[in-house]
Design an enzyme around this catalytic site. Structure first.
Site, PDB file in Angstrom:
ATOM      1  N   ASP A   1       0.866  -1.172   0.000  1.00  0.00           N
ATOM      2  CA  ASP A   1       0.000   0.000   0.000  1.00  0.00           C
ATOM      3  C   ASP A   1       0.908   1.230   0.000  1.00  0.00           C
ATOM      4  O   ASP A   1       2.127   1.088  -0.032  1.00  0.00           O
ATOM      5  CB  ASP A   1      -0.892  -0.050   1.254  1.00  0.00           C
TER       6      ASP A   1
ATOM      7  N   ASP B   1     -10.274  -1.174   3.338  1.00  0.00           N
ATOM      8  CA  ASP B   1      -9.125  -0.832   2.491  1.00  0.00           C
ATOM      9  C   ASP B   1      -7.992  -1.778   2.867  1.00  0.00           C
ATOM     10  O   ASP B   1      -7.210  -1.517   3.785  1.00  0.00           O
ATOM     11  CB  ASP B   1      -8.729   0.629   2.693  1.00  0.00           C
ATOM     12  N   ALA B   2      -7.957  -2.882   2.155  1.00  0.00           N
ATOM     13  CA  ALA B   2      -7.122  -4.009   2.570  1.00  0.00           C
ATOM     14  C   ALA B   2      -6.124  -4.397   1.489  1.00  0.00           C
ATOM     15  O   ALA B   2      -5.158  -5.095   1.765  1.00  0.00           O
ATOM     16  CB  ALA B   2      -8.008  -5.205   2.901  1.00  0.00           C
ATOM     17  N   LYS B   3      -6.361  -3.959   0.260  1.00  0.00           N
ATOM     18  CA  LYS B   3      -5.457  -4.254  -0.858  1.00  0.00           C
ATOM     19  C   LYS B   3      -5.101  -5.739  -0.912  1.00  0.00           C
ATOM     20  O   LYS B   3      -3.944  -6.088  -1.102  1.00  0.00           O
ATOM     21  CB  LYS B   3      -4.180  -3.408  -0.765  1.00  0.00           C
ATOM     22  N   ARG B   4      -6.090  -6.604  -0.735  1.00  0.00           N
ATOM     23  CA  ARG B   4      -5.834  -8.035  -0.784  1.00  0.00           C
ATOM     24  C   ARG B   4      -5.791  -8.525  -2.231  1.00  0.00           C
ATOM     25  O   ARG B   4      -5.938  -7.739  -3.177  1.00  0.00           O
ATOM     26  CB  ARG B   4      -6.905  -8.792   0.004  1.00  0.00           C
TER      27      ARG B   4
END
Lengths: 271, 271
Positions: free
Chosen positions: A96, B91-94
């Site tokens: 991120d 909001d984890a951007k997995r």
């Protein structure tokens, strides 16, 4: 753990095996499901049975996160249970903007004392750098993954030459050295390993997908080993779910031992 | 929450504001740090003060994960505290191979009842698809991010035409519709929005970076709004840390209200 210490462990155990702890409540043996903490109980027995044959363990964070707080507890207990001389990889695929990556680094390197974390490269340098500020901790950057969707973007050809994954390998050389960066390279792409080894001759590669996903340990080792080993080959399902009965741990140990013995041969031959 | 319900909320509040809950123990007002659960106490007061002006909230998962189990507790309490009629973005951007993404989907959609999760596209279709199996839940795919490293890969030109981020927008159209997919587009790239709107005319875009990161709400709205709004504009630091004193919540409320009023104008003008 630094690179020398990792290589020392590899030599001591004659193994570059990583055991993937993709521990799924629906797949672990039935008799364990009633335990207080089934995932930890399963992991503990898997670790005990495989520890002589594996230099690294890779908990797949999603499998714990899916159970909320209880899952995070199982994960933390598992990590605490692992001895200091194994290399612990948080398979988390994080990444991120800078201040957020720093928070993830704290979670996995400080809170949980993992040695490495897998990171997705899409957001570029400042998404990776904060992880590299931790000495003797590692980023394992996704380069070429073995899943079907891997080819959607990773193999796209760029106008300046290179496919995207090659650019990821090259560009990230500016961010950190082979003492702090490794790469994920899927084992079903063994033929690509020769090319990858030319771009990153000295880096460790984490290779998932041997066994179930169709990768060949022999091919991966032939193309991937370097003078300091340079490989961590992961097996998850092939070890931890090799048997679903009360004997699961001893069967897992046998499977790990088989892989270790094959690896001992390759280390002698190529390394 | 489905697209119609989201648009209804936007019309009811005359707002497309998303409040980013990047709640950092070192940045919240000092008097809260001694509370039983400082992050939750802070979030609760921020939510109370901003709820009339915001249609969405976006907890940044890293900020909670950094505190281990205690952080996850704060996160879950925060999500439970949010009313049903706001859109909750993890909001984890997995993003991982299929069976792993499925686990992440369970964590955020079932365990935590979020409406959406941010996902990195690098691993392609099968890393995104499992999230789309949950009805009225959303994937918000990273397309063009506003951080410095965004340009490392996202703007690379492909031999078949398109920059990488454009390919991500186009390719992902095959995976899901504008009823289940949104895109992250950094606000510092307002000039790119016109181009993006041509590729994805009907999709919602989540736009972070307005305020602190240099993006202009006016520009973003002019280029990004469509007939169903199509925008969620996030502000984190500009709202939640606008004031560090005991008045932090009322100042946060005022800042949110200012943005909402500006948005009301743009909705009237462009939407």
């Amino acid at each position: 753990m630094n690179k020398k210490q990792l290589f020392d462990q590899i030599r001591a155990k004659a193994s570059y095996l990583c055991v993937g702890l993709d521990s799924d409540i629906h797949k672990i043996p039935e008799h364990l499901r009633k335990a207080d903490d089934p995932l930890f109980e399963f992991n503990k027995q898997i670790i005990d049975a495989t520890i002589d044959y594996a230099v690294a363990y890779k908990p797949n964070i999603a499998f714990y996160e899916a159970h909320g707080l209880k899952g995070w507890e199982s994960l933390m207990k598992t990590i605490a249970y692992l001895p200091d001389d194994v290399f612990i990889i948080a398979d988390a695929k994080r990444g991120d903007i800078g201040n957020t990556s720093k928070m993830y680094a704290r979670a996995f390197f400080e809170q949980m004392n993992c040695d490495a974390i897998t990171v997705a490269p899409y957001m570029g340098e400042d998404s990776v750098k904060p992880f590299l500020d931790f000495p003797e901790k590692w980023v394992i950057l996704l380069a070429l993954t073995s899943n079907a969707g891997g080819k959607d973007f990773q193999n796209l050809a760029l106008t300046e030459g290179d496919q995207l994954y090659e650019r990821v390998l090259k560009k990230s050389q500016d961010w950190g050295s082979d003492e702090e960066l490794m790469y994920v390279v899927g084992a079903t792409k063994a033929e690509a390993l020769t090319n990858i080894r030319q771009i990153v001759p000295n880096h460790f590669l984490l290779v998932p997908g041997v066994g179930e996903q169709g990768g060949s340990l022999s091919e991966v080792s032939r193309h991937g080993l370097n003078s300091e080993c340079g490989l961590l080959v992961n097996s998850s399902r092939g070890i931890i779910y090799a048997d679903g009965s009360k004997s699961f741990a001893s069967v897992a140990g046998s499977k790990a031992r088989e892989l270790q013995q094959e690896m001992a041969n390759y280390l002698e031959k190529y390394c």
